[in-house]
Write a protein that holds these residues in place. Structure first.
Motif, PDB file in Angstrom:
ATOM      1  N   LEU A  12       0.814  -1.210   0.000  1.00 15.67           N
ATOM      2  CA  LEU A  12       0.000   0.000   0.000  1.00 15.67           C
ATOM      3  C   LEU A  12       0.849   1.262   0.000  1.00 15.67           C
ATOM      4  O   LEU A  12       1.967   1.277   0.518  1.00 15.67           O
ATOM      5  CB  LEU A  12      -0.915   0.015   1.234  1.00 15.67           C
ATOM      6  N   THR A  13       0.270   2.315  -0.540  1.00 19.18           N
ATOM      7  CA  THR A  13       0.922   3.621  -0.505  1.00 19.18           C
ATOM      8  C   THR A  13       0.783   4.218   0.891  1.00 19.18           C
ATOM      9  O   THR A  13      -0.037   3.773   1.699  1.00 19.18           O
ATOM     10  CB  THR A  13       0.283   4.590  -1.515  1.00 19.18           C
ATOM     11  N   GLU A  14       1.552   5.240   1.169  1.00 17.14           N
ATOM     12  CA  GLU A  14       1.425   5.939   2.451  1.00 17.14           C
ATOM     13  C   GLU A  14       0.011   6.489   2.621  1.00 17.14           C
ATOM     14  O   GLU A  14      -0.568   6.413   3.706  1.00 17.14           O
ATOM     15  CB  GLU A  14       2.442   7.077   2.551  1.00 17.14           C
ATOM     16  N   ALA A  15      -0.564   7.033   1.551  1.00 18.02           N
ATOM     17  CA  ALA A  15      -1.916   7.589   1.612  1.00 18.02           C
ATOM     18  C   ALA A  15      -2.948   6.516   1.977  1.00 18.02           C
ATOM     19  O   ALA A  15      -3.883   6.779   2.730  1.00 18.02           O
ATOM     20  CB  ALA A  15      -2.272   8.251   0.288  1.00 18.02           C
ATOM     21  N   GLN A  16      -2.784   5.313   1.453  1.00 12.77           N
ATOM     22  CA  GLN A  16      -3.690   4.217   1.796  1.00 12.77           C
ATOM     23  C   GLN A  16      -3.490   3.796   3.253  1.00 12.77           C
ATOM     24  O   GLN A  16      -4.451   3.532   3.962  1.00 12.77           O
ATOM     25  CB  GLN A  16      -3.465   3.015   0.877  1.00 12.77           C
ATOM     26  N   GLN A  17      -2.267   3.740   3.706  1.00  7.53           N
ATOM     27  CA  GLN A  17      -1.979   3.352   5.078  1.00  7.53           C
ATOM     28  C   GLN A  17      -2.531   4.355   6.078  1.00  7.53           C
ATOM     29  O   GLN A  17      -2.982   3.980   7.157  1.00  7.53           O
ATOM     30  CB  GLN A  17      -0.475   3.207   5.297  1.00  7.53           C
ATOM     31  N   ARG A  18      -2.518   5.620   5.730  1.00  4.26           N
ATOM     32  CA  ARG A  18      -2.973   6.671   6.639  1.00  4.26           C
ATOM     33  C   ARG A  18      -4.471   6.962   6.543  1.00  4.26           C
ATOM     34  O   ARG A  18      -4.989   7.777   7.290  1.00  4.26           O
ATOM     35  CB  ARG A  18      -2.181   7.948   6.403  1.00  4.26           C
ATOM     36  N   GLY A  19      -5.153   6.310   5.589  1.00  3.20           N
ATOM     37  CA  GLY A  19      -6.587   6.521   5.461  1.00  3.20           C
ATOM     38  C   GLY A  19      -6.963   7.778   4.693  1.00  3.20           C
ATOM     39  O   GLY A  19      -8.107   8.208   4.715  1.00  3.20           O
ATOM     40  N   TRP A  20      -6.014   8.361   3.988  1.00  4.59           N
ATOM     41  CA  TRP A  20      -6.302   9.545   3.184  1.00  4.59           C
ATOM     42  C   TRP A  20      -7.041   9.166   1.909  1.00  4.59           C
ATOM     43  O   TRP A  20      -7.785   9.976   1.357  1.00  4.59           O
ATOM     44  CB  TRP A  20      -5.020  10.284   2.818  1.00  4.59           C
ATOM     45  N   VAL A  21      -6.794   7.944   1.431  1.00  2.18           N
ATOM     46  CA  VAL A  21      -7.473   7.416   0.254  1.00  2.18           C
ATOM     47  C   VAL A  21      -7.981   6.015   0.586  1.00  2.18           C
ATOM     48  O   VAL A  21      -7.506   5.368   1.519  1.00  2.18           O
ATOM     49  CB  VAL A  21      -6.556   7.380  -1.007  1.00  2.18           C
ATOM     50  N   CYS A  22      -8.926   5.545  -0.196  1.00  4.97           N
ATOM     51  CA  CYS A  22      -9.509   4.217   0.009  1.00  4.97           C
ATOM     52  C   CYS A  22      -8.434   3.140  -0.122  1.00  4.97           C
ATOM     53  O   CYS A  22      -7.618   3.179  -1.037  1.00  4.97           O
ATOM     54  CB  CYS A  22     -10.618   3.985  -1.016  1.00  4.97           C
ATOM     55  N   VAL A  23      -8.462   2.185   0.779  1.00  4.19           N
ATOM     56  CA  VAL A  23      -7.499   1.091   0.763  1.00  4.19           C
ATOM     57  C   VAL A  23      -7.676   0.214  -0.479  1.00  4.19           C
ATOM     58  O   VAL A  23      -6.741  -0.439  -0.922  1.00  4.19           O
ATOM     59  CB  VAL A  23      -7.582   0.263   2.066  1.00  4.19           C
ATOM     60  N   TRP A  24      -8.871   0.227  -1.087  1.00  2.00           N
ATOM     61  CA  TRP A  24      -9.154  -0.625  -2.246  1.00  2.00           C
ATOM     62  C   TRP A  24      -8.980   0.110  -3.566  1.00  2.00           C
ATOM     63  O   TRP A  24      -8.253  -0.335  -4.431  1.00  2.00           O
ATOM     64  CB  TRP A  24     -10.570  -1.192  -2.159  1.00  2.00           C
ATOM     65  N   CYS A  25      -9.665   1.251  -3.748  1.00  2.00           N
ATOM     66  CA  CYS A  25      -9.690   1.897  -5.074  1.00  2.00           C
ATOM     67  C   CYS A  25      -8.856   3.178  -5.154  1.00  2.00           C
ATOM     68  O   CYS A  25      -8.768   3.780  -6.203  1.00  2.00           O
ATOM     69  CB  CYS A  25     -11.127   2.187  -5.481  1.00  2.00           C
ATOM     70  N   ARG A  26      -8.300   3.594  -4.033  1.00  2.00           N
ATOM     71  CA  ARG A  26      -7.456   4.793  -3.960  1.00  2.00           C
ATOM     72  C   ARG A  26      -8.186   6.111  -4.199  1.00  2.00           C
ATOM     73  O   ARG A  26      -7.558   7.132  -4.483  1.00  2.00           O
ATOM     74  CB  ARG A  26      -6.250   4.684  -4.889  1.00  2.00           C
ATOM     75  N   ALA A  27      -9.522   6.099  -4.072  1.00  2.00           N
ATOM     76  CA  ALA A  27     -10.280   7.353  -4.174  1.00  2.00           C
ATOM     77  C   ALA A  27      -9.994   8.200  -2.931  1.00  2.00           C
ATOM     78  O   ALA A  27      -9.878   7.672  -1.824  1.00  2.00           O
ATOM     79  CB  ALA A  27     -11.775   7.068  -4.271  1.00  2.00           C
ATOM     80  N   ALA A  28      -9.873   9.516  -3.127  1.00  2.00           N
ATOM     81  CA  ALA A  28      -9.612  10.420  -2.007  1.00  2.00           C
ATOM     82  C   ALA A  28     -10.771  10.387  -1.017  1.00  2.00           C
ATOM     83  O   ALA A  28     -11.941  10.382  -1.414  1.00  2.00           O
ATOM     84  CB  ALA A  28      -9.403  11.838  -2.525  1.00  2.00           C
ATOM     85  N   LEU A  29     -10.436  10.362   0.266  1.00  2.00           N
ATOM     86  CA  LEU A  29     -11.441  10.350   1.327  1.00  2.00           C
ATOM     87  C   LEU A  29     -11.205  11.559   2.219  1.00  2.00           C
ATOM     88  O   LEU A  29     -10.254  11.589   2.999  1.00  2.00           O
ATOM     89  CB  LEU A  29     -11.344   9.061   2.159  1.00  2.00           C
TER      90      LEU A  29
END
Length: 69
Positions: A12-29
């Protein structure tokens, strides 16, 4: 909450690990968006243990469509 097994944190990317983006589709959250999947702990073989905080999209169908593309 997801019933899917989370992907390995090393994939996973750092953004996925930190919850900034979806862990599955990488959409911004943004703030208040998405579903928290709880604090996850990992103990790498060659480093210190740490926490990561995955989140997923609230709309599972849209998430799956983005993940498939």
């Amino acid at each position: 909450m997801t019933t899917r097994a989370l992907p390995p944190v090393k994939d996973l990317t750092e953004a996925q690990q930190r919850g900034w983006v979806c862990v599955w589709c990488r959409a911004a959250l943004g703030i208040g968006l998405g579903v928290g999947l709880g604090e996850q702990r990992v103990r790498p073989a060659d480093g210190a243990a740490y926490s990561w905080f995955p989140r997923q999209c609230s709309d599972a169908a849209a998430c799956q469509a983005r993940e498939a593309s």
